[in-house]
Write a protein that holds these residues in place. Structure first.
Motif, PDB file in Angstrom:
ATOM      1  N   ALA A  16       0.393  -1.459   0.514  1.00 29.03           N
ATOM      2  CA  ALA A  16       0.318  -0.017  -0.042  1.00 29.03           C
ATOM      3  C   ALA A  16       0.986   1.464  -0.016  1.00 29.03           C
ATOM      4  O   ALA A  16       1.752   1.523   0.938  1.00 29.03           O
ATOM      5  N   LEU A  17       0.754   2.329  -1.062  1.00 32.12           N
ATOM      6  CA  LEU A  17       1.456   3.876  -1.451  1.00 32.12           C
ATOM      7  C   LEU A  17       0.377   4.901  -0.917  1.00 32.12           C
ATOM      8  O   LEU A  17      -0.917   4.035  -1.323  1.00 32.12           O
ATOM      9  N   GLY A  18       0.580   5.534  -0.776  1.00 22.96           N
ATOM     10  CA  GLY A  18       0.326   6.748   0.047  1.00 22.96           C
ATOM     11  C   GLY A  18       0.079   7.897  -0.826  1.00 22.96           C
ATOM     12  O   GLY A  18      -0.037   9.319   0.025  1.00 22.96           O
ATOM     13  N   HIS A  19      -0.148   7.593  -2.704  1.00 23.75           N
ATOM     14  CA  HIS A  19      -0.412   8.477  -3.275  1.00 23.75           C
ATOM     15  C   HIS A  19      -1.086   8.417  -3.104  1.00 23.75           C
ATOM     16  O   HIS A  19      -2.550   8.148  -3.117  1.00 23.75           O
ATOM     17  N   HIS A  20      -2.240   9.706  -3.686  1.00 26.03           N
ATOM     18  CA  HIS A  20      -3.066  10.276  -3.584  1.00 26.03           C
ATOM     19  C   HIS A  20      -3.708  11.025  -4.900  1.00 26.03           C
ATOM     20  O   HIS A  20      -3.430  10.856  -5.698  1.00 26.03           O
ATOM     21  N   ARG A  21      -5.289  11.735  -4.515  1.00 24.03           N
ATOM     22  CA  ARG A  21      -5.460  11.845  -6.288  1.00 24.03           C
ATOM     23  C   ARG A  21      -4.711  13.231  -6.566  1.00 24.03           C
ATOM     24  O   ARG A  21      -4.489  12.719  -8.158  1.00 24.03           O
ATOM     25  N   ASP A  22      -4.736  14.175  -5.815  1.00 23.05           N
ATOM     26  CA  ASP A  22      -3.662  15.190  -6.227  1.00 23.05           C
ATOM     27  C   ASP A  22      -2.331  14.659  -7.190  1.00 23.05           C
ATOM     28  O   ASP A  22      -1.579  15.266  -8.115  1.00 23.05           O
ATOM     29  N   ASP A  23      -1.799  13.817  -6.286  1.00 23.37           N
ATOM     30  CA  ASP A  23      -0.054  13.453  -7.234  1.00 23.37           C
ATOM     31  C   ASP A  23      -0.751  12.115  -8.027  1.00 23.37           C
ATOM     32  O   ASP A  23       0.606  12.341  -9.208  1.00 23.37           O
ATOM     33  N   ILE A  24      -1.582  11.621  -8.563  1.00 20.15           N
ATOM     34  CA  ILE A  24      -1.461  11.156  -9.808  1.00 20.15           C
ATOM     35  C   ILE A  24      -2.537  12.362 -11.096  1.00 20.15           C
ATOM     36  O   ILE A  24      -1.241  11.554 -12.178  1.00 20.15           O
ATOM     37  N   VAL A  25      -3.109  12.989 -10.441  1.00 19.79           N
ATOM     38  CA  VAL A  25      -3.054  14.543 -11.546  1.00 19.79           C
ATOM     39  C   VAL A  25      -2.170  14.840 -11.317  1.00 19.79           C
ATOM     40  O   VAL A  25      -1.514  14.951 -12.791  1.00 19.79           O
ATOM     41  N   GLU A  26      -0.776  14.929 -11.244  1.00 18.63           N
ATOM     42  CA  GLU A  26       0.037  15.870 -11.272  1.00 18.63           C
ATOM     43  C   GLU A  26       1.322  15.052 -12.358  1.00 18.63           C
ATOM     44  O   GLU A  26       2.035  15.158 -12.730  1.00 18.63           O
ATOM     45  N   THR A  27       1.097  13.944 -11.361  1.00 21.15           N
ATOM     46  CA  THR A  27       1.902  12.791 -11.975  1.00 21.15           C
ATOM     47  C   THR A  27       1.354  12.288 -13.997  1.00 21.15           C
ATOM     48  O   THR A  27       2.114  13.029 -14.866  1.00 21.15           O
ATOM     49  N   LEU A  28       0.450  12.703 -14.511  1.00 24.09           N
ATOM     50  CA  LEU A  28      -0.591  12.913 -15.398  1.00 24.09           C
ATOM     51  C   LEU A  28       0.574  14.267 -16.215  1.00 24.09           C
ATOM     52  O   LEU A  28       0.709  13.510 -17.654  1.00 24.09           O
ATOM     53  N   PHE A  29       0.169  15.417 -15.641  1.00 16.26           N
ATOM     54  CA  PHE A  29       0.662  16.295 -16.564  1.00 16.26           C
ATOM     55  C   PHE A  29       2.362  16.581 -16.922  1.00 16.26           C
ATOM     56  O   PHE A  29       2.784  16.968 -17.818  1.00 16.26           O
ATOM     57  N   MET A  30       2.752  15.902 -15.367  1.00 18.50           N
ATOM     58  CA  MET A  30       4.484  15.519 -15.408  1.00 18.50           C
ATOM     59  C   MET A  30       4.795  15.397 -16.606  1.00 18.50           C
ATOM     60  O   MET A  30       6.013  14.935 -17.141  1.00 18.50           O
ATOM     61  N   ASN A  31       4.412  13.386 -16.818  1.00 20.29           N
ATOM     62  CA  ASN A  31       4.266  12.464 -17.750  1.00 20.29           C
ATOM     63  C   ASN A  31       3.979  13.128 -19.345  1.00 20.29           C
ATOM     64  O   ASN A  31       4.906  13.083 -20.725  1.00 20.29           O
ATOM     65  N   MET A  32       2.724  14.263 -19.307  1.00 21.81           N
ATOM     66  CA  MET A  32       2.799  15.044 -20.633  1.00 21.81           C
ATOM     67  C   MET A  32       3.655  15.650 -20.734  1.00 21.81           C
ATOM     68  O   MET A  32       4.639  15.897 -22.048  1.00 21.81           O
ATOM     69  N   PHE A  33       4.462  16.466 -20.031  1.00 20.36           N
ATOM     70  CA  PHE A  33       5.026  17.820 -19.650  1.00 20.36           C
ATOM     71  C   PHE A  33       6.902  17.509 -20.123  1.00 20.36           C
ATOM     72  O   PHE A  33       7.082  17.836 -21.630  1.00 20.36           O
ATOM     73  N   PHE A  34       6.863  16.289 -19.243  1.00 16.96           N
ATOM     74  CA  PHE A  34       8.545  15.981 -19.499  1.00 16.96           C
ATOM     75  C   PHE A  34       8.862  15.129 -20.362  1.00 16.96           C
ATOM     76  O   PHE A  34      10.088  14.341 -20.617  1.00 16.96           O
ATOM     77  N   GLY A  35       7.950  14.079 -20.270  1.00 14.91           N
ATOM     78  CA  GLY A  35       8.013  12.524 -20.784  1.00 14.91           C
ATOM     79  C   GLY A  35       7.681  12.255 -22.588  1.00 14.91           C
ATOM     80  O   GLY A  35       7.547  11.286 -23.206  1.00 14.91           O
ATOM     81  N   SER A  36       6.172  13.424 -22.848  1.00 17.11           N
ATOM     82  CA  SER A  36       5.616  13.285 -24.256  1.00 17.11           C
ATOM     83  C   SER A  36       5.109  11.318 -24.179  1.00 17.11           C
ATOM     84  O   SER A  36       4.661  11.001 -24.777  1.00 17.11           O
ATOM     85  N   THR A  37       4.044  11.565 -22.919  1.00 19.10           N
ATOM     86  CA  THR A  37       3.742  10.334 -22.679  1.00 19.10           C
ATOM     87  C   THR A  37       2.213  10.259 -22.260  1.00 19.10           C
ATOM     88  O   THR A  37       1.978  11.012 -20.929  1.00 19.10           O
ATOM     89  N   LEU A  38       0.991   9.771 -22.109  1.00 14.84           N
ATOM     90  CA  LEU A  38      -0.631  10.524 -21.662  1.00 14.84           C
ATOM     91  C   LEU A  38       0.143   9.239 -20.371  1.00 14.84           C
ATOM     92  O   LEU A  38      -1.082   8.548 -21.152  1.00 14.84           O
TER      93      LEU A  38
END
Length: 277
Positions: free
Chosen positions: A140-162
């Protein structure tokens, strides 16, 4: 005399329990007989996760084990007495893994560069191995909703991945199932909950003090959006759950090449002469 709990605290705790319970049900995170290793970092999110899982365990229709694990990475000044004292007072079974990844990271990462990637990779490897060696079938990991959304944008901005962080997945080594019970919880609610519960927060001096991190920049952007357009973060998270592959452009995800119109539409939708010439 028993002290009454403020109504606002009761409402917040009830909402968080409901959100965690719904996420667990939606993704079948916990099943009867599970041995769950709860990764406790000393931050507000992992404290809240442990607290809420213990509360749900009391009323859950299935039996599962909760075992807390902390990785002491030997960061200078780390108060190694805090978590053992807290967990012992709760009566929660736990273990503290001690491994000096701090020195490894400081040695390998050039001065001024971010340490998060290497630190996370080392930490994951140690925790995955511990789970496998000790018979835990869920981590069990403590990532919350905002972490998930932040990761979505980080992958788009810096990894060109959705892509983001799914509430439940199989680890890269194939030996562990990772679950994120806080996937539906807003960070602001978790912060309020941590303040009310007075969790003994331990700051991360390795990565938390770094300036200019990509995640910090992304977090600030989303916070500005949320202030200007309340509910935007929740809408983005809902979009992650409401994907239309044919409306994107990934040829591996959707067969754009081989789908055709029905026979009786071929003549009607024939290629115009001006395009065929």
């Amino acid at each position: 005399m028993t002290q009454s709990v403020p109504v606002s605290q009761k409402k917040l705790e009830k909402r968080l329990r409901r959100l965690v319970g719904t996420a667990i049900m939606d993704y079948q995170m916990i099943e009867d007989g599970d041995r769950i290793m709860v990764c406790l970092s000393g931050g507000k999110d992992s404290y809240a996760m442990l607290d809420l899982l213990l509360k749900l365990k009391e009323k859950a229709p299935v039996n599962f084990e909760v075992f807390a694990v902390n990785l002491d990475q030997k960061q200078p000044g780390f108060p190694d007495h805090v978590l053992p004292e807290y967990l012992s007072a709760l009566g929660v079974p736990f273990d503290i893994i001690t491994q000096d990844t701090y020195s490894v990271v400081k040695e390998l990462v050039p001065e001024g560069k971010t340490t998060c990637s290497l630190c996370s990779r080392l930490r994951r490897g140690i925790l995955y191995r511990y789970a496998k060696e000790n018979g835990f079938n869920k981590i069990a990991l403590g990532h919350h909703r905002d972490d998930i959304v932040e990761t979505l944008f980080m992958n788009m901005f810096f990894g060109s991945t959705l892509k983001a962080m799914p509430p439940k997945l199989q680890s890269d080594d194939g030996d562990n199932i990772l679950i994120r019970p806080l996937a539906y919880c807003a960070e602001s609610d978790l912060q309020k909950y941590a303040d009310i519960k007075e969790f003994p927060i331990i700051p991360c001096n390795l990565c938390g003090s770094q300036d200019g991190l990509q995640r910090q920049t992304t977090k600030m952007m989303l916070q500005e959006w949320e202030e200007k357009y309340p509910g935007r973060i929740e809408n983005i998270f809902r979009a992650i759950k409401n994907v239309r592959p044919s409306q994107l452009a990934d040829t591996e995800l959707f067969d754009f090449v081989n789908f055709t119109v029905k026979e009786d539409q071929k003549t009607e939708n024939a290629t115009p002469n001006w395009l065929a010439s």
